[in-house]
Design an enzyme around this catalytic site. Structure first.
Site, PDB file in Angstrom:
ATOM      1  N   ASN A   1      62.346  11.114 -48.042  1.00  0.00           N
ATOM      2  CA  ASN A   1      61.192  10.881 -49.315  1.00  0.00           C
ATOM      3  C   ASN A   1      60.118  11.398 -48.732  1.00  0.00           C
ATOM      4  O   ASN A   1      58.754  11.059 -48.277  1.00  0.00           O
ATOM      5  CB  ASN A   1      61.072   9.568 -49.315  1.00  0.00           C
ATOM      6  CG  ASN A   1      59.722   9.410 -50.811  1.00  0.00           C
ATOM      7  OD1 ASN A   1      59.851  10.307 -51.226  1.00  0.00           O
ATOM      8  ND2 ASN A   1      59.454   7.918 -50.343  1.00  0.00           N
ATOM      9  N   TRP A   2      59.639  12.544 -49.378  1.00  0.00           N
ATOM     10  CA  TRP A   2      58.530  13.240 -48.686  1.00  0.00           C
ATOM     11  C   TRP A   2      57.317  12.904 -49.033  1.00  0.00           C
ATOM     12  O   TRP A   2      55.963  13.666 -48.530  1.00  0.00           O
ATOM     13  CB  TRP A   2      58.806  15.256 -49.118  1.00  0.00           C
ATOM     14  CG  TRP A   2      59.388  15.486 -48.038  1.00  0.00           C
ATOM     15  CD1 TRP A   2      60.730  14.622 -47.228  1.00  0.00           C
ATOM     16  CD2 TRP A   2      59.495  17.281 -47.976  1.00  0.00           C
ATOM     17  NE1 TRP A   2      60.689  15.592 -46.305  1.00  0.00           N
ATOM     18  CE2 TRP A   2      60.982  16.936 -46.411  1.00  0.00           C
ATOM     19  CE3 TRP A   2      59.195  17.599 -48.094  1.00  0.00           C
ATOM     20  CZ2 TRP A   2      61.029  17.794 -46.044  1.00  0.00           C
ATOM     21  CZ3 TRP A   2      59.612  19.289 -47.858  1.00  0.00           C
ATOM     22  CH2 TRP A   2      60.804  19.502 -46.345  1.00  0.00           C
TER      23      TRP A   2
ATOM     24  N   SER B   1      59.279   2.293 -42.502  1.00  0.00           N
ATOM     25  CA  SER B   1      59.260   1.932 -41.021  1.00  0.00           C
ATOM     26  C   SER B   1      60.510   2.263 -40.738  1.00  0.00           C
ATOM     27  O   SER B   1      60.197   2.001 -39.370  1.00  0.00           O
ATOM     28  CB  SER B   1      58.659   1.567 -40.530  1.00  0.00           C
ATOM     29  OG  SER B   1      57.073   1.261 -41.049  1.00  0.00           O
TER      30      SER B   1
ATOM     31  N   GLY C   1      60.609   7.359 -44.927  1.00  0.00           N
ATOM     32  CA  GLY C   1      59.253   8.301 -45.644  1.00  0.00           C
ATOM     33  C   GLY C   1      58.445   9.216 -44.652  1.00  0.00           C
ATOM     34  O   GLY C   1      59.311  10.648 -44.585  1.00  0.00           O
TER      35      GLY C   1
ATOM     36  N   GLU D   1      62.828  -2.008 -50.385  1.00  0.00           N
ATOM     37  CA  GLU D   1      60.928  -1.934 -49.381  1.00  0.00           C
ATOM     38  C   GLU D   1      60.491  -2.559 -49.486  1.00  0.00           C
ATOM     39  O   GLU D   1      59.102  -2.448 -50.622  1.00  0.00           O
ATOM     40  CB  GLU D   1      60.778  -0.500 -49.897  1.00  0.00           C
ATOM     41  CG  GLU D   1      61.738   1.049 -49.757  1.00  0.00           C
ATOM     42  CD  GLU D   1      60.807   1.997 -50.291  1.00  0.00           C
ATOM     43  OE1 GLU D   1      61.465   2.975 -49.106  1.00  0.00           O
ATOM     44  OE2 GLU D   1      60.301   2.808 -50.598  1.00  0.00           O
TER      45      GLU D   1
ATOM     46  N   HIS E   1      59.188   3.740 -57.750  1.00  0.00           N
ATOM     47  CA  HIS E   1      58.624   3.432 -55.553  1.00  0.00           C
ATOM     48  C   HIS E   1      57.445   2.547 -55.562  1.00  0.00           C
ATOM     49  O   HIS E   1      56.465   2.783 -56.716  1.00  0.00           O
ATOM     50  CB  HIS E   1      58.549   4.630 -54.925  1.00  0.00           C
ATOM     51  CG  HIS E   1      57.592   5.000 -53.427  1.00  0.00           C
ATOM     52  ND1 HIS E   1      56.823   4.094 -53.392  1.00  0.00           N
ATOM     53  CD2 HIS E   1      58.622   4.517 -52.423  1.00  0.00           C
ATOM     54  CE1 HIS E   1      56.537   4.253 -51.627  1.00  0.00           C
ATOM     55  NE2 HIS E   1      57.951   4.447 -51.627  1.00  0.00           N
TER      56      HIS E   1
HETATM   57  P1  PGA Z   1      58.031   5.226 -44.701  1.00  0.00           P
HETATM   58  O1  PGA Z   1      58.340   4.850 -46.575  1.00  0.00           O
HETATM   59  O2  PGA Z   1      59.321   5.903 -44.315  1.00  0.00           O
HETATM   60  O3  PGA Z   1      57.330   5.747 -43.807  1.00  0.00           O
HETATM   61  O4  PGA Z   1      57.573   3.751 -43.847  1.00  0.00           O
HETATM   62  C1  PGA Z   1      58.807   4.308 -46.933  1.00  0.00           C
HETATM   63  C2  PGA Z   1      58.909   5.372 -48.283  1.00  0.00           C
HETATM   64  O5  PGA Z   1      58.161   4.680 -48.600  1.00  0.00           O
HETATM   65  O6  PGA Z   1      60.171   4.805 -48.895  1.00  0.00           O
END
Ligand code: PGA
Length: 250
Positions: free
Chosen positions: A10-11, A212, A233, A167, A97
């Site tokens: 997810n950019w 993360s 992310g 998430e 999200h």
């Molecule tokens: P992150 O984001 O891997 O930078 O924690 C994940 C997301 O928000 O989909």
């Protein structure tokens, strides 16, 4: 039944024309051996979807949106519809999200409309759910997630075009990851809820973990019970990190 893993990037608000090199590099790196085990999905900003879809059309790499409108067409300035995503050959779309819920006040009713529209256009919806730190501290996690699922998945959602991403809001971009036993507890709960909703048809829905995830923890997290993939992310933005993540599954 063991499911094929889905590793999705997810950019968010990142990515410019120069990042076409990421896809070219990923195309060189991916192999039949890898895509037999893992579905790879990149969700860039809207501006890059067309180009990324063109580049990946003869590969097993999927391209998706990070969001779309609940409307199909009309006077909605600035919006992009599921039909437009389909027109570009995008095959997935993230919905709900926590950043959309927080900064754009998206609620479960709205997300339900978005999912219906996404599925109508034959695109798979990835519904994100997650608790805040205060929910977790007050032991409300499962109740909050249950309500998010119930609210967004009403009105005959098609389980064949659905994935869920768990998430925890407090784990996104913070470097914090829940205890693995807590991730398993939640994924088990989601899996049972989906079975209540869809019976046997729930077996196809993948439940991703996000928050993360990086090259160091991805393998352990994806080895947990009922964890069928990851929504990534920060660590999905650099090709080097993405390769380190993907090569662990070959
Ligand atoms: P992150 O984001 O891997 O930078 O924690 C994940 C997301 O928000 O989909």
């Amino acid at each position: 039944m063991s499911k094929k893993l889905l590793i999705a990037g997810n950019w968010k608000l990142n990515g410019e024309k120069k990042d076409i090199s990421f896809i070219k590099n990923l195309l060189k790196f991916h192999s039949k051996k890898l895509t037999k085990k893992v579905d790879i999905l990149i969700c860039p900003p809207f501006t890059l979807i067309d180009k990324f879809c063109q580049l990946t059309q003869r590969s097993n790499i999927e391209i998706g949106g990070q969001d779309c409108s609940e409307n199909e067409t009309g006077a909605y300035t600035g919006e992009v519809s599921a039909n437009m995503l389909n027109d570009l050959n995008a095959t997935y779309c993230i919905v709900g999200h926590s950043e959309r819920r927080l900064y754009h006040n998206e609620n479960n009713n709205l997300l339900n409309k978005k999912i219906l529209n996404i599925q109508k256009n034959n695109i798979k919806a990835i519904l994100c759910i997650g608790e805040s730190l205060s929910d977790r501290k007050q032991s409300k996690t499962l109740r909050v997630l249950g309500n998010q699922l119930k609210g967004a998945l009403k009105n005959n959602i098609n389980p064949n075009l659905l994935e869920i991403a768990y998430e925890p809001i407090w784990a996104i971009g913070t470097g914090l990851v829940p205890e693995y036993s807590d991730i398993e507890e939640v994924h088990d709960y989601i899996s049972k809820k989906l079975e209540d909703f869809y019976g046997k048809r729930s077996k196809k829905i993948r439940i991703l973990y996000g928050g993360s995830v990086n090259a160091k923890n991805v393998f352990s997290i994806l080895s947990l019970n009922n964890v069928n993939g990851a929504l990534i992310g920060g660590a999905s933005l650099k090709i080097k990190d993405m390769k380190s993540i993907l090569k662990q599954f070959i």
